[in-house]
Design a protein around this motif. Sequence first.
Motif, PDB file in Angstrom:
ATOM      1  N   LYS A 247       7.227  10.135  -7.564  1.00  0.00           N
ATOM      2  CA  LYS A 247       6.559  11.454  -7.068  1.00  0.00           C
ATOM      3  C   LYS A 247       4.799  10.523  -6.920  1.00  0.00           C
ATOM      4  O   LYS A 247       4.601  10.418  -7.801  1.00  0.00           O
ATOM      5  N   CYS A 248       4.486  10.960  -5.701  1.00  0.00           N
ATOM      6  CA  CYS A 248       3.563   9.673  -5.077  1.00  0.00           C
ATOM      7  C   CYS A 248       3.346  10.977  -4.439  1.00  0.00           C
ATOM      8  O   CYS A 248       3.365  11.803  -3.815  1.00  0.00           O
ATOM      9  N   THR A 249       1.432  11.300  -4.625  1.00  0.00           N
ATOM     10  CA  THR A 249       0.330  12.417  -4.105  1.00  0.00           C
ATOM     11  C   THR A 249      -0.611  11.775  -3.044  1.00  0.00           C
ATOM     12  O   THR A 249      -0.676  10.563  -4.046  1.00  0.00           O
ATOM     13  N   TYR A 250      -1.211  12.093  -2.463  1.00  0.00           N
ATOM     14  CA  TYR A 250      -2.483  11.338  -1.402  1.00  0.00           C
ATOM     15  C   TYR A 250      -2.823  12.339  -1.105  1.00  0.00           C
ATOM     16  O   TYR A 250      -2.896  13.184  -0.761  1.00  0.00           O
ATOM     17  N   GLU A 251      -4.379  12.237  -1.899  1.00  0.00           N
ATOM     18  CA  GLU A 251      -5.765  13.405  -1.529  1.00  0.00           C
ATOM     19  C   GLU A 251      -6.899  12.303  -1.343  1.00  0.00           C
ATOM     20  O   GLU A 251      -7.544  12.006  -2.069  1.00  0.00           O
ATOM     21  N   GLU A 252      -7.447  13.508  -0.650  1.00  0.00           N
ATOM     22  CA  GLU A 252      -9.092  12.615   0.173  1.00  0.00           C
ATOM     23  C   GLU A 252      -9.072  13.349  -0.224  1.00  0.00           C
ATOM     24  O   GLU A 252      -9.664  14.624   0.671  1.00  0.00           O
ATOM     25  N   ILE A 253     -10.742  13.251  -1.122  1.00  0.00           N
ATOM     26  CA  ILE A 253     -11.928  13.779  -1.576  1.00  0.00           C
ATOM     27  C   ILE A 253     -13.076  13.717  -1.112  1.00  0.00           C
ATOM     28  O   ILE A 253     -13.336  14.206  -1.106  1.00  0.00           O
ATOM     29  N   ASP A 254     -13.125  12.785  -0.578  1.00  0.00           N
ATOM     30  CA  ASP A 254     -14.523  12.776   0.444  1.00  0.00           C
ATOM     31  C   ASP A 254     -13.996  11.475   1.807  1.00  0.00           C
ATOM     32  O   ASP A 254     -13.766  10.930   1.722  1.00  0.00           O
ATOM     33  N   PRO A 255     -15.073  12.721   2.957  1.00  0.00           N
ATOM     34  CA  PRO A 255     -14.335  11.885   4.571  1.00  0.00           C
ATOM     35  C   PRO A 255     -15.056  11.304   4.275  1.00  0.00           C
ATOM     36  O   PRO A 255     -14.148  10.312   5.732  1.00  0.00           O
TER      37      PRO A 255
ATOM     38  N   ILE B  57       1.483   3.236   2.821  1.00  0.00           N
ATOM     39  CA  ILE B  57       1.989   4.127   1.425  1.00  0.00           C
ATOM     40  C   ILE B  57       4.021   4.684   1.629  1.00  0.00           C
ATOM     41  O   ILE B  57       5.142   4.549   1.048  1.00  0.00           O
ATOM     42  N   GLN B  58       3.867   5.486   2.691  1.00  0.00           N
ATOM     43  CA  GLN B  58       5.223   5.921   3.007  1.00  0.00           C
ATOM     44  C   GLN B  58       5.917   5.571   3.095  1.00  0.00           C
ATOM     45  O   GLN B  58       7.017   6.153   3.241  1.00  0.00           O
ATOM     46  N   SER B  59       6.011   4.199   3.968  1.00  0.00           N
ATOM     47  CA  SER B  59       7.394   3.476   4.443  1.00  0.00           C
ATOM     48  C   SER B  59       7.521   2.584   3.324  1.00  0.00           C
ATOM     49  O   SER B  59       8.548   2.489   3.093  1.00  0.00           O
ATOM     50  N   TRP B  60       6.401   2.724   1.914  1.00  0.00           N
ATOM     51  CA  TRP B  60       7.184   1.754   0.993  1.00  0.00           C
ATOM     52  C   TRP B  60       8.009   3.089  -0.043  1.00  0.00           C
ATOM     53  O   TRP B  60       8.564   2.095  -0.637  1.00  0.00           O
ATOM     54  N   ILE B  61       6.776   3.401  -0.207  1.00  0.00           N
ATOM     55  CA  ILE B  61       7.090   4.228  -1.317  1.00  0.00           C
ATOM     56  C   ILE B  61       8.848   5.346  -1.330  1.00  0.00           C
ATOM     57  O   ILE B  61       9.887   5.330  -2.786  1.00  0.00           O
ATOM     58  N   ILE B  62       9.548   5.163  -0.102  1.00  0.00           N
ATOM     59  CA  ILE B  62      10.741   5.941  -0.287  1.00  0.00           C
ATOM     60  C   ILE B  62      11.710   4.814  -0.968  1.00  0.00           C
ATOM     61  O   ILE B  62      12.972   5.374  -0.620  1.00  0.00           O
ATOM     62  N   ASN B  63      11.128   3.901  -1.167  1.00  0.00           N
ATOM     63  CA  ASN B  63      12.728   2.608  -1.896  1.00  0.00           C
ATOM     64  C   ASN B  63      12.265   3.159  -2.799  1.00  0.00           C
ATOM     65  O   ASN B  63      13.382   2.439  -4.003  1.00  0.00           O
ATOM     66  N   TYR B  64      11.319   4.447  -4.306  1.00  0.00           N
ATOM     67  CA  TYR B  64      11.778   4.826  -4.789  1.00  0.00           C
ATOM     68  C   TYR B  64      11.956   5.875  -5.488  1.00  0.00           C
ATOM     69  O   TYR B  64      10.827   7.153  -5.179  1.00  0.00           O
ATOM     70  N   PRO B  65      13.581   6.872  -5.332  1.00  0.00           N
ATOM     71  CA  PRO B  65      13.152   7.697  -4.956  1.00  0.00           C
ATOM     72  C   PRO B  65      13.336   8.748  -6.829  1.00  0.00           C
ATOM     73  O   PRO B  65      12.327  10.223  -6.825  1.00  0.00           O
ATOM     74  N   THR B  66      13.130   7.679  -6.972  1.00  0.00           N
ATOM     75  CA  THR B  66      12.758   8.504  -8.897  1.00  0.00           C
ATOM     76  C   THR B  66      10.808   8.513  -9.085  1.00  0.00           C
ATOM     77  O   THR B  66      10.576   8.560 -10.055  1.00  0.00           O
TER      78      THR B  66
ATOM     79  N   ALA C 237     -13.542   6.930   4.320  1.00  0.00           N
ATOM     80  CA  ALA C 237     -13.017   7.995   2.797  1.00  0.00           C
ATOM     81  C   ALA C 237     -12.457   7.798   1.591  1.00  0.00           C
ATOM     82  O   ALA C 237     -12.257   6.836   1.606  1.00  0.00           O
ATOM     83  N   VAL C 238     -12.526   8.229   0.865  1.00  0.00           N
ATOM     84  CA  VAL C 238     -12.442   7.958  -0.396  1.00  0.00           C
ATOM     85  C   VAL C 238     -11.336   8.454  -1.128  1.00  0.00           C
ATOM     86  O   VAL C 238     -11.332  10.010  -0.438  1.00  0.00           O
ATOM     87  N   VAL C 239      -9.713   8.525  -1.585  1.00  0.00           N
ATOM     88  CA  VAL C 239      -8.603   8.634  -1.679  1.00  0.00           C
ATOM     89  C   VAL C 239      -8.366   8.453  -3.365  1.00  0.00           C
ATOM     90  O   VAL C 239      -8.719   7.459  -2.962  1.00  0.00           O
ATOM     91  N   LEU C 240      -7.314   9.265  -3.172  1.00  0.00           N
ATOM     92  CA  LEU C 240      -6.771   9.057  -4.716  1.00  0.00           C
ATOM     93  C   LEU C 240      -5.042   9.085  -4.533  1.00  0.00           C
ATOM     94  O   LEU C 240      -4.762  10.100  -3.844  1.00  0.00           O
ATOM     95  N   VAL C 241      -4.413   8.050  -5.167  1.00  0.00           N
ATOM     96  CA  VAL C 241      -2.950   8.573  -5.067  1.00  0.00           C
ATOM     97  C   VAL C 241      -2.659   7.896  -6.239  1.00  0.00           C
ATOM     98  O   VAL C 241      -3.429   7.822  -7.414  1.00  0.00           O
ATOM     99  N   LYS C 242      -1.637   9.457  -6.504  1.00  0.00           N
ATOM    100  CA  LYS C 242      -0.984   9.185  -7.980  1.00  0.00           C
ATOM    101  C   LYS C 242       0.512   9.329  -7.780  1.00  0.00           C
ATOM    102  O   LYS C 242       0.960   9.980  -6.672  1.00  0.00           O
TER     103      LYS C 242
END
Length: 322
Positions: A286-294, A275-284, A313-318
């Motif tokens: 906003k991406c958040t990544y959150e681990e909600i269950d380890p 995700i981190q290496s891909w999302i930099i191609n989309y400057p417009t 783990a379970v994560v949310l990507v918004k």
Amino acid sequence: MKQHLDTSLLQQHALLFLLKFLKEQNYRFTVITPLTHERIIKRKEGLSSRFTTLRDIFGWNLPFAPEDLDPQLFVLLEKADLIRIENNQCFSKIRVASLEDELFIHSAFPTVENDAVFFGPDTYRFYYHLKQYLLTQSPSCQRAVELCCGTSAVAISIAKRFPSISEIFTADINPKALFYSQVNQQFNGLENIYPIHSNLFSNLEGSFDLIFANPPYLMDIQERQYRHGGNNLDGTELSFNILREAVKRLAPNGSIFLYTGISISQYGNKFLEAIQSWIINYPTLKCTYEEIDPDVFGEELEQPNYQHIERIAVVLVKITAI
């Protein structure tokens, strides 16, 4: 072809009758993990005598006798081939779960078939976090889609909680999932939900204000549709593909809400790195990544595919289009 159509209509009628019957009986059943379910079944099977309840039949999927069910209901389910006989005992071929105040059809336990339609703890977590997310957003969402919808329980529950959403498409590659989705939708009386057979966006048109998904994320040796998320990225190949395709279908100010499981090894988190290496191609965006269950599905770590994995783990990507 005609016989298949007749069977589908019979099953549709029988399942709608079953849901109505269970609703009138105030039926409730919370689905738990397969491992815990198996433990409870063994405990119940150890009881020498007991009264067979609706929860035993349609929740725990325990054996029952014809007289344990309402006669009309039994005949309907039997004619629709929704009951199997094994060693002179009856078993329901489906289960019924409750989410908030509604009931949903899904596959019987154990979910061993390739086309099984799964409902479980992830369904509850996914709905809870998506609901909390939407409660904080502006009520401008008009067009939404749930990918890998399964039973469509989350889409249906969201539609009832947020009636301002004009239309919600529920997409899945599994015909059985779409059939159950249709039944669940009809029972809930919603006319703004549209089940559609689609491999992600392949049969979907236009852009969406909200794209949400809870895709399969395990490395399943049998590659069953409801579990297998691909062997690349330690099981999150499908989850990552959803993000890559979804950004192309976002409406202005639209958002993506992805609930998924990720595998973490001593070498790191392949999904997050991708995700981190891909999302930099989309400057417009906003991406958040959150681990909600380890730590979920710890039993999977015993499988050959997971010998390099320390935890799931379970994560949310918004992702929001700014």
